[in-house]
Design an enzyme around this catalytic site. Structure first.
Site, mmCIF file in Angstrom:
data_model
loop_
_atom_site.group_PDB
_atom_site.id
_atom_site.type_symbol
_atom_site.label_atom_id
_atom_site.label_comp_id
_atom_site.label_asym_id
_atom_site.label_seq_id
_atom_site.Cartn_x
_atom_site.Cartn_y
_atom_site.Cartn_z
ATOM 1 N N TYR A 64 0.896 -1.148 0.000
ATOM 2 C CA TYR A 64 0.000 0.000 0.000
ATOM 3 C C TYR A 64 0.929 1.190 0.000
ATOM 4 O O TYR A 64 1.806 1.292 0.850
ATOM 5 C CB TYR A 64 -0.853 0.080 1.269
ATOM 6 C CG TYR A 64 -1.686 -1.136 1.564
ATOM 7 C CD1 TYR A 64 -2.291 -1.862 0.553
ATOM 8 C CD2 TYR A 64 -1.889 -1.528 2.885
ATOM 9 C CE1 TYR A 64 -3.070 -2.957 0.857
ATOM 10 C CE2 TYR A 64 -2.666 -2.623 3.194
ATOM 11 C CZ TYR A 64 -3.257 -3.336 2.171
ATOM 12 O OH TYR A 64 -4.021 -4.414 2.478
ATOM 13 N N CYS A 113 1.476 2.985 3.402
ATOM 14 C CA CYS A 113 1.779 2.262 4.636
ATOM 15 C C CYS A 113 3.226 2.503 5.044
ATOM 16 O O CYS A 113 4.131 2.416 4.218
ATOM 17 C CB CYS A 113 1.477 0.776 4.415
ATOM 18 S SG CYS A 113 2.666 -0.377 5.081
ATOM 19 N N PHE A 120 5.377 0.827 6.705
ATOM 20 C CA PHE A 120 6.300 -0.298 6.532
ATOM 21 C C PHE A 120 6.710 -0.450 5.068
ATOM 22 O O PHE A 120 7.838 -0.834 4.764
ATOM 23 C CB PHE A 120 5.666 -1.590 7.054
ATOM 24 C CG PHE A 120 5.454 -1.565 8.540
ATOM 25 C CD1 PHE A 120 6.519 -1.708 9.414
ATOM 26 C CD2 PHE A 120 4.181 -1.375 9.067
ATOM 27 C CE1 PHE A 120 6.321 -1.670 10.787
ATOM 28 C CE2 PHE A 120 3.982 -1.344 10.441
ATOM 29 C CZ PHE A 120 5.052 -1.485 11.298
#
Ligand SMILES: *[C@@H]1O[C@H](CO)[C@@H](O)[C@H](O)[C@H]1NC(C)=O
Length: 364
Positions: free
Chosen positions: A95, A98, A100
């Site tokens: 994504y 996101c 991370f």
């Protein structure tokens, strides 16, 4: 006539509770199992069923979809055709917003590694149906045969090790075995014990980490980015209803959503996350004014680098620099980011990070 204060308060609280429940129940994310999007670091710890539902929604959005402003940025997608023959072929399932995933991109970009991006629809997630590991980021790495790397910090440690050592990627990856544990609720989760450790032999270690302290410091701050810094993002970007809407507007713009999904995400998601972020604030023991925790964390980071280094890695960023930058970057374009720039000492370091990554990308 006004009811007495306690009755008013009770009524207010009941209304808030109803609004919150409606938001969560109507949100399409309630259909999803929890935490998958966010990674073990965020999902760690227990919680009852209600809390799991909550966190599920939170992680599908707050963490999983998170926030990341790439649009005005130079993020370019590399095509497999650019790859030098016989080298690593990488595909990142992500994504865009996101933290991370942003961390992994910062790492790959800085090291000039080309990769293809597959943007995952956070609701249906059919792009990662092939995997029984259901969180993003996932990196498919082909250095002869295709390997699936899971968990952002494992991805970074394994690829970094590969760049330094002569071992095959397959062998390196086998040093990061997933360990299945079962939470109190009977939910199976994977954890990777040595995920901040580079698998180097003595000679390689000496070359990369001339003194032991440098290695320990890098690991410590990588873990800090995953275990602490990341948790400050949602409470800060969803701090007020206005900020929550701005955040979701951005998430929906950048992410891969259908029209109807996007509509739900924007409106129900923003409302749900506004309330959920208050829960997260409590869960992670943040102060009432969540900005203060963000400012403090960021200044703590700047202080750890000190006055005599450009980066924690010295003249070049190390994996901790890249991790912290990757996480903070998801707030770009949002009020929390601007506030952070004004109220902390992060800016000079942050700009150096931007420059050094941009340079690396151009060099590819
Ligand atoms: C990542 O997860 C997939 C699916 O669960 C698994 O098959 C694979 O072995 C995992 N990769 C590593 C390196 O652990």
């Amino acid at each position: 006539s006004e009811p007495p204060a306690p009755a008013r308060r009770a009524r207010k609280m009941a209304a808030a509770g109803r609004a919150w429940r409606a938001a969560v129940l109507l949100s399409p994310w309630r259909l999803r199992a929890p935490c998958r999007a966010y990674g073990a670091a965020a999902g760690g710890g227990g919680g009852g069923g209600g809390r799991r539902l909550l966190l599920g929604a939170a992680f599908a959005l707050g963490g999983g979809t998170g926030l990341y402003l790439a649009a005005q940025h130079r993020l370019r997608e590399h095509s497999a055709a650019e790859l030098p023959a016989g080298d690593l072929q990488l595909t990142l399932y992500q994504y865009k917003t996101c933290p991370f995933c942003s961390k992994v991109r910062a790492f790959l970009d800085y090291h000039g590694l080309p990769y293809e991006i597959v943007e995952v629809n956070p609701i249906m997630r059919k792009e990662i149906k092939f995997s029984s590991y259901r969180k993003v980021p996932i990196l498919l790495a082909n250095a002869g045969s295709t390997l699936q790397l899971n968990d952002s910090s494992v991805i970074i440690s394994a690829i970094k090790t590969y760049l330094i050592s002569k071992n095959s990627l397959e062998e390196i990856v086998s040093f990061y075995p997933p360990m299945k544990t079962v939470t109190d609720q009977g939910k199976e989760v994977f954890e990777y014990g040595n995920k901040y450790w580079l698998m180097l032999d003595e000679k390689e270690t000496k070359r990369v980490y001339p003194v032991k302290e440098v290695r320990v410091e890098e690991m410590k701050w990588r873990k800090w980015a995953d275990d602490w810094l990341v948790h400050l993002i949602s409470p800060n970007v969803y701090r007020t209803p206005r900020e929550a809407f701005a955040s979701f507007d951005y998430i929906v713009r950048e992410g891969k959503f259908g029209t109807v999904e996007g509509f739900f995400a924007k409106y129900m998601g923003a409302i749900a996350m506004f309330f959920i972020s208050k829960r997260l604030k409590k869960r992670h023991h943040l102060r009432d004014d969540v900005r203060q925790d963000l400012y403090e964390a960021v200044d703590e980071w700047v202080k750890a680098i000190g006055k005599h280094r450009l980066f924690m890695g010295g003249n070049q960023p190390n994996l901790a620099d890249l991790a912290v930058y990757g996480v903070l970057r998801v707030m770009e374009g949002l009020e929390a980011f601007d506030d952070m720039m004004v109220h902390t000492k992060i800016q000079p370091w942050y700009q150096r990070m931007e420059e050094v990554i941009q340079k690396a990308e151009v060099a590819v």
